[in-house]
Scaffold this active site. Structure first.
Site, PDB file in Angstrom:
ATOM      1  CG  HIS A   7       0.594   6.193  -0.588  1.00 46.05           C
ATOM      2  ND1 HIS A   7      -0.519   6.780  -1.146  1.00 46.05           N
ATOM      3  CD2 HIS A   7       0.153   5.550   0.534  1.00 46.05           C
ATOM      4  CE1 HIS A   7      -1.586   6.508  -0.413  1.00 46.05           C
ATOM      5  NE2 HIS A   7      -1.203   5.763   0.610  1.00 46.05           N
TER       6      HIS A   7
ATOM      7  CG  ASP B 118      -4.204   6.891   1.853  1.00 44.24           C
ATOM      8  OD1 ASP B 118      -3.229   7.576   2.215  1.00 44.24           O
ATOM      9  OD2 ASP B 118      -4.145   5.649   1.723  1.00 44.24           O
TER      10      ASP B 118
ATOM     11  CG  HIS C  94      -1.785   1.170   1.389  1.00 44.88           C
ATOM     12  ND1 HIS C  94      -3.129   1.160   1.097  1.00 44.88           N
ATOM     13  CD2 HIS C  94      -1.513   2.441   1.822  1.00 44.88           C
ATOM     14  CE1 HIS C  94      -3.645   2.355   1.336  1.00 44.88           C
ATOM     15  NE2 HIS C  94      -2.684   3.156   1.787  1.00 44.88           N
ATOM     16  CD  GLU C  95       1.913   3.662   3.652  1.00 49.13           C
ATOM     17  OE1 GLU C  95       2.349   4.734   3.188  1.00 49.13           O
ATOM     18  OE2 GLU C  95       0.791   3.556   4.194  1.00 49.13           O
TER      19      GLU C  95
END
Length: 375
Positions: free
Chosen positions: A83, A176, A79-80
């Site tokens: 980003h 987010d 997930h990170e």
């Protein structure tokens, strides 16, 4: 305390010590009877697999819980990285990714103020989680139903990644969804105003989560999440306002406002000057006028009042202050001052000290700007 375990695209992936404490607890929570029974119902409704939590042994529950807990934080890492990938597409450097008790955090060298950039960087994480969830879900269609533990683990990861994406898209800054909200609002209003609105939404969600975690159903984790959101929202809002107030200022602009005292002055004289100037520190200069350090109120407290007349400033001045280039932006200088243990920093121009800047100088400028600038 953080430990670097690997690097992806040159980005250090770090584990916070809190994660080592929380992982066994999370494994136990996932592997408990009620939790697995609920997950089994979801898995059976989404896939052709049929699993029964009641048939699992205690060892099976621990294996599933451990695999799911580790897999969850692996999913958070992806997930990170989503980003991070989006940020690097805009040439924004990613300093690190840190996994801790409440998830993960990708540290960027800067947050873009362009609404479209922040939007795509923010949504990249949840989109990645949805993709990971879809892959786990698709795997359930090919994994034999007899591989009960594998089916359970994949089903849990599919559910968790979807929940991770949905939860992160709540419009609760600094999550987010809160960043997406700020990006959308920033299309038609100032960045500061958009941040304030997104922060207020985050604070509202934090209050709701605390109510749910304390009054409705006792949940320490939900209370921790609420505190994280509240602190993150208020801190981000305050930081953005300060950055805007200091916009256009370099740290050397603050030096001209600071006083200086000669190194051969007595402590008694300086005490009076500190009191009259309502400051806790002043720059100390030698006979040539070069700044050599700072005299602070704490240094004066370390000597006896009877020695004030015989002690010179040069004898008790702090000379090992952090140094910063005068062209550094005032906001970056403030961040550096707050991150250190010093009461002030020496400002240099071409390697030569030109003055002293302390928290009081920033406070004076911020108060003046706050009274004269409307957002």
């Amino acid at each position: 305390m953080n430990y670097t375990v690997l690097r992806v695209w040159g980005i250090p992936i770090r584990l916070n010590i809190s994660l080592f404490v929380f992982l066994p607890i999370l494994a136990w929570l996932i592997g408990s009877g009620e939790q697995l029974a609920a997950y089994a119902t979801l898995i059976n409704s989404m896939t052709p697999a049929t699993v029964e939590a009641a048939q699992l042994t205690d060892a099976d529950r621990w294996i599933i819980g451990t695999a799911a807990a580790i897999g969850l934080f692996a999913s958070v890492t992806l997930h990170e990285l989503g980003h991070a990938w989006a940020a690097m597409r805009y040439d924004i450097e990613v300093e690190s990714i840190t996994l801790w008790i409440l998830g993960g955090l990708a540290s960027l060298t800067e947050m873009p103020k362009e609404w479209n950039r922040e939007f795509w960087i923010a949504v990249a994480g949840p989109v990645t989680s949805l993709l990971v969830g879809a892959v786990c879900l698709a795997a359930l269609f090919v994994v034999p139903e007899s591989a009960t533990l594998v089916v359970f683990a994949l089903g849990l990861l599919a559910v968790m990644n979807v929940v991770l994406a949905i939860f992160n898209m709540l419009p609760a800054f600094p999550m987010d969804g809160g960043r997406v909200l700020r990006a959308v609002l920033a299309r038609n209003r100032s960045y500061v105003s958009a941040t304030r609105t997104a922060a207020r939404a985050g604070i509202a969600f934090a209050i709701v989560f605390i109510f749910l975690g304390v009054v409705v159903a006792f949940s320490p984790v939900l209370v921790l999440v609420a505190l994280f959101i509240y602190i993150g929202a208020t801190t981000e809002s305050r930081t953005v306002v300060i950055a805007e107030l200091l916009s256009g200022f370099s740290v050397s602009d603050l030096v001209s406002q600071s006083e200086t005292v000669p190194a051969d002055a007595t402590a008694e004289t300086i005490l009076a000057r500190l009191l009259s100037a309502r400051r806790t520190n002043l720059a100390v200069v030698d006979k040539s006028g070069t700044v050599v350090g700072a005299i602070t109120a704490s240094a004066l407290r370390d000597i006896r009042p009877a020695e004030y007349e015989t002690t010179t400033v040069g004898e008790i001045a702090t000379t090992d202050l952090p140094r910063i280039d005068g062209e550094t932006s005032a906001f970056d200088a403030l961040q550096e001052l707050r991150s250190g243990r010093s009461e002030a920093v020496l400002v240099e121009r071409d390697g030569v000290p030109i003055g002293l800047v302390s928290q009081e100088d920033f406070t004076a400028v911020l108060n003046f700007r706050r009274d004269t600038v409307a957002f």
